[in-house]
Design an enzyme around this catalytic site. Structure first.
Site, PDB file in Angstrom:
ATOM      1  CG  HIS A  92      51.608  27.977  10.890  1.00  0.00           C
ATOM      2  ND1 HIS A  92      50.522  28.544  11.518  1.00  0.00           N
ATOM      3  CD2 HIS A  92      51.194  27.691   9.624  1.00  0.00           C
ATOM      4  CE1 HIS A  92      49.489  28.576  10.693  1.00  0.00           C
ATOM      5  NE2 HIS A  92      49.877  28.064   9.526  1.00  0.00           N
ATOM      6  CD  GLU A 138      73.036  13.371   1.426  1.00  0.00           C
ATOM      7  OE1 GLU A 138      73.517  12.260   1.612  1.00  0.00           O
ATOM      8  OE2 GLU A 138      72.244  13.624   0.492  1.00  0.00           O
ATOM      9  CD  GLU A 189      66.607  13.233  -2.157  1.00  0.00           C
ATOM     10  OE1 GLU A 189      66.325  12.920  -0.986  1.00  0.00           O
ATOM     11  OE2 GLU A 189      67.696  12.957  -2.681  1.00  0.00           O
ATOM     12  CB  CYS A 217      78.205  -6.278 -16.185  1.00  0.00           C
ATOM     13  SG  CYS A 217      76.857  -7.057 -15.318  1.00  0.00           S
ATOM     14  CD1 TRP A 222      77.216  -4.448  -8.956  1.00  0.00           C
ATOM     15  CD2 TRP A 222      75.294  -4.013  -9.984  1.00  0.00           C
ATOM     16  NE1 TRP A 222      76.468  -3.664  -8.124  1.00  0.00           N
ATOM     17  CE2 TRP A 222      75.281  -3.389  -8.724  1.00  0.00           C
ATOM     18  CE3 TRP A 222      74.175  -3.875 -10.800  1.00  0.00           C
ATOM     19  CZ2 TRP A 222      74.217  -2.631  -8.263  1.00  0.00           C
ATOM     20  CZ3 TRP A 222      73.115  -3.124 -10.343  1.00  0.00           C
ATOM     21  CH2 TRP A 222      73.138  -2.508  -9.083  1.00  0.00           C
ATOM     22  CE  LYS A 255      70.672  13.898  -2.173  1.00  0.00           C
ATOM     23  NZ  LYS A 255      70.459  12.507  -2.095  1.00  0.00           N
ATOM     24  CE  LYS A 289      75.683   5.167  -2.648  1.00  0.00           C
ATOM     25  NZ  LYS A 289      74.786   6.302  -2.910  1.00  0.00           N
ATOM     26  CG  ASN A 305      78.457  -5.661 -19.589  1.00  0.00           C
ATOM     27  OD1 ASN A 305      78.714  -6.681 -18.975  1.00  0.00           O
ATOM     28  ND2 ASN A 305      79.285  -4.626 -19.670  1.00  0.00           N
ATOM     29  N   GLY A 306      73.989  -6.047 -19.924  1.00  0.00           N
ATOM     30  CA  GLY A 306      72.659  -5.656 -20.393  1.00  0.00           C
ATOM     31  C   GLY A 306      71.612  -6.614 -19.864  1.00  0.00           C
ATOM     32  NE  ARG A 336      81.506  -0.660 -15.575  1.00  0.00           N
ATOM     33  CZ  ARG A 336      80.828   0.034 -16.468  1.00  0.00           C
ATOM     34  NH1 ARG A 336      81.290   1.185 -16.881  1.00  0.00           N
ATOM     35  NH2 ARG A 336      79.689  -0.399 -16.956  1.00  0.00           N
TER      36      ARG A 336
HETATM   37  C1  F6R Z   1      71.333  10.477   0.871  1.00  0.00           C
HETATM   38  C2  F6R Z   1      71.466   9.047   1.001  1.00  0.00           C
HETATM   39  C3  F6R Z   1      70.949   8.402   2.235  1.00  0.00           C
HETATM   40  C4  F6R Z   1      70.336   7.039   1.901  1.00  0.00           C
HETATM   41  C5  F6R Z   1      69.957   6.295   3.187  1.00  0.00           C
HETATM   42  C6  F6R Z   1      69.309   4.966   2.882  1.00  0.00           C
HETATM   43  O1  F6R Z   1      71.852  10.947  -0.328  1.00  0.00           O
HETATM   44  O2  F6R Z   1      72.017   8.397   0.155  1.00  0.00           O
HETATM   45  O3  F6R Z   1      70.021   9.212   2.905  1.00  0.00           O
HETATM   46  O4  F6R Z   1      69.211   7.228   1.095  1.00  0.00           O
HETATM   47  O5  F6R Z   1      71.103   6.089   3.966  1.00  0.00           O
HETATM   48  O6  F6R Z   1      70.177   4.141   2.172  1.00  0.00           O
HETATM   49  P1  F6R Z   1      69.644   2.906   1.372  1.00  0.00           P
HETATM   50  O7  F6R Z   1      68.788   3.405   0.262  1.00  0.00           O
HETATM   51  O8  F6R Z   1      70.873   2.203   0.898  1.00  0.00           O
HETATM   52  O9  F6R Z   1      68.830   2.064   2.328  1.00  0.00           O
END
Ligand code: F6R
Length: 609
Positions: A505, A489, A482, A2, A74, A486, A604, A100-101, A27
């Site tokens: 192994h 990526e 993870e 928001c 949002w 990261k 994204k 907001n909040g 945002r």
């Molecule tokens: C990695 C990343 C992706 C998402 C995946 C699932 O940094 O962002 O691996 O985690 O595409 O996305 P959501 O959570 O939006 O279903």
């Protein structure tokens, strides 16, 4: 997330509000609205969708006025829609507010107000504030006193912008837990939730502190503390340009979002940890339902899947219920065994990932109960799930997920504890400890983030590394997965994660002098074994970096470099280990000149299968 903009001065408020809101667009939001005092009355227009939709609506309306408030929403409580958009007004339209909040005790306040005859038009938590303000204004007959009386009743967080028809020259602002600033101009003043909204007009601002209320005219700003005493503040001069202001002064959204994590966790926990129970009001799974479930699946993609792996371990350890985890793209084609006694838990930041959504639909068709752990309010998965847990990490802009992941893991821990309490598998005493640890978690993350300079420096030592292996055991292995994702990526370095004992192994054949092995070492019962596995790597000439808890002396025998994190118990410490890994991935990517916020080939939200 928001956004708030507010104006009082000699100019037309409408264009200034629209301009301010559009500077907060980055945002993310789902609806926008404005209220302006126009010919002695408050005129409000609010629309679901982009600011351009709102602009189109106000284009031919003559909304002339010199004081107003605006908002981009949002959604957190109630789906994105015209009626849930802000501003919200009292019944006779004489008071209008933007917020907001999250108002934590809004259900109780709403019930009290309904019993007093107030009618609610939206599903939001915010609407209680304007009706409460109306109630006190009628009683106190003074807007300042009414604002303080209202705030005294509210639990939760807020940044509020308020206008009242009876005070046509006064913009009111209040803040607790959500940012709000006052922009100081010449014969005009502003309020905003973030600097970009006012940068076109002024660089002089007052930063409101928690509990403070401000009464703002075009040439006078009065700020009061929570005891109604006037406070004098220094003006803060903004030195950032627009782009860096949007990122809150951080160089990239990824780094900003890594640093957002203490707040994301606080928001995720807000109002949910009660004395002897967990308040997840959109989950209706009780003891009887849990005892009737014959199979639990956790299904997700990518980073969310990694959070699901943590969730599996939490549920199995705390509840004694076996859990199957699967990536959504495999789950659907593996002929999963699903009936009406199956619980499918899906995790998704966007709530729109095509494979995850398809898994939901398949399982639903076969009669399963769907529990969504979702960040985006009103998204498809949120709408289609039977039970819902919002992660409340806020908007995530960087492609690489950081704060959404941490919030997902914490949410899975909440869920496992909720189930364990329902089933009587943990005592009130155990839960008291869980609560204390979770409450400390944001502070622990802040402490780790303070070490970011050291991690940046350390990352430079590994500039010539060609491949990176992450190894760990138990929960640490899931953190490795993870961490490795990261790194690849954002830095494009070749990287893999392995259970530490599995390395010999096969994958150990890949280790050379230009390999880095990162050992995550928080699991006490397998520490000695992990150290032996790291020794095996060191013997092949690889560099060894370890992330471990303070006072772990045994790791010093083998690691070239160590990043220490606080110890916060078996389940929470691995979550902390992930924070240095996020920073490490970020700085490695920077060292290699990568476009961290928009890594190549990635999107994204993956809405194709
Ligand atoms: C990695 C990343 C992706 C998402 C995946 C699932 O940094 O962002 O691996 O985690 O595409 O996305 P959501 O959570 O939006 O279903």
């Amino acid at each position: 997330m928001c956004g708030i903009a507010g104006y009082v001065g000699n100019k037309e408020a409408l264009s200034i509000l629209i301009n301010g809101l559009s500077k907060l667009e980055y945002r993310g939001y789902d609806s926008a609205g404005i209220s302006i005092i126009c010919d002695g009355n408050i005129k409000t227009v609010k629309k679901k969708g982009r600011i351009s939709v709102l602009e189109e609506f106000v284009k031919n309306d003559k909304i002339n006025g010199h004081i107003g408030i605006g908002h981009t929403r949002w959604a957190t409580h109630g789906e994105p829609s015209d009626k849930n958009s802000h501003p919200h007004t009292n019944t006779d339209g004489s008071i209008s507010i933007v917020h907001n909040g999250i108002i934590e005790n809004y259900i109780k306040l709403r019930d009290d107000l309904i019993s007093k005859g107030y009618k609610f038009l939206s599903d939001t938590d915010t609407e209680v504030v304007v009706h409460l303000l109306d109630y006190y204004y009628k009683k106190d007959k003074n807007i300042k006193d009414a604002v303080f009386s209202t705030l005294n009743q509210i639990e939760g967080t807020y940044a509020l912008g308020i206008i009242c028809k009876d005070y046509p020259d006064t913009l009111i602002a209040a803040r607790k837990g959500s940012p709000l600033i006052i922009g100081v101009g010449e014969n005009e003043n502003f309020i905003a939730s973030d600097v970009p909204a006012i940068l076109n007009y002024t660089k002089k601002i007052y930063l409101l502190d928690d509990g403070e209320v401000a009464l703002i005219n075009k040439d006078l700003i009065l700020i009061y503390d929570k005891n109604k005493n006037e406070v004098k503040k220094d003006i803060f001069e903004v030195t950032w340009d627009m782009e860096s202001a949007e990122k809150g002064g951080f160089e990239h959204f990824m780094l900003k979002e890594i640093f957002d994590q203490p707040k994301a966790i606080k928001d995720t926990l807000l109002g949910r940890l009660k004395n002897d129970y967990i308040n997840l009001d959109e989950i209706k799974i009780d003891k009887q339902i849990l005892e009737n479930i014959n199979r639990v699946y956790i299904v997700a993609c990518g980073t969310a899947y990694h959070a699901g792996l943590m969730g599996k371990k939490f549920i199995e350890s705390l509840c004694g219920i076996p859990v199957i985890t699967d990536v959504a793209s495999e789950f659907r084609y593996n002929n999963p065994i699903i009936d009406n006694k199956t619980l499918l838990i899906v995790l998704s930041q966007s709530g729109e990932t095509a494979d995850t959504l398809a898994a939901v639909r398949l399982a639903k068709e076969k009669g399963a109960r769907i529990l969504g752990v979702v960040n985006t309010v009103g998204s498809s998965i949120a709408r289609e799930a039977d039970d819902l847990l919002y992660t409340l990490a806020g908007l995530e802009i960087a492609v690489a997920s950081t704060k959404a992941y941490t919030s997902q893991v914490v949410s899975m821990y909440l869920l496992a504890n909720l189930f364990a309490l329902e089933l009587g598998k943990i005592s009130k005493n155990d839960f008291e400890n869980v609560k204390l640890t979770l409450e400390k978690l944001p502070g622990y993350i802040e402490d780790i983030l303070k070490e970011s300079d050291k991690i940046e420096k350390l990352s430079k030592e590994y500039i010539n590394i060609k491949n990176v292996f992450y190894i760990g055991r138990g929960l640490d292995y899931f953190i490795c997965k993870e961490g490795s994702l990261k790194l690849k990526e954002v830095s494009y370095l070749y990287s893999e994660a392995y259970p530490a004992g599995e390395l010999k192994h096969g994958p150990i054949a890949l280790l050379q002098e230009d390999s880095l092995v990162i050992g995550i070492a928080t699991c006490e019962n397998t520490m000695e074994k992990l150290v032996s596995n790291l020794q095996e790597c060191k013997a092949r000439g690889s560099k060894i970096l370890s992330i471990t808890t303070e006072n772990n002396n045994i790791i010093k025998k083998v690691a070239d470099n160590i990043i220490y994190i606080p110890y916060a118990g078996e389940f929470i410490t691995p979550i902390l280990a992930n924070i240095p890994l996020q920073l490490f991935a970020y700085y490695m990517a920077i060292n290699l000149g990568r476009d961290v916020d928009k890594p190549r080939n990635l999107a994204k939200s993956v809405t194709v299968e």
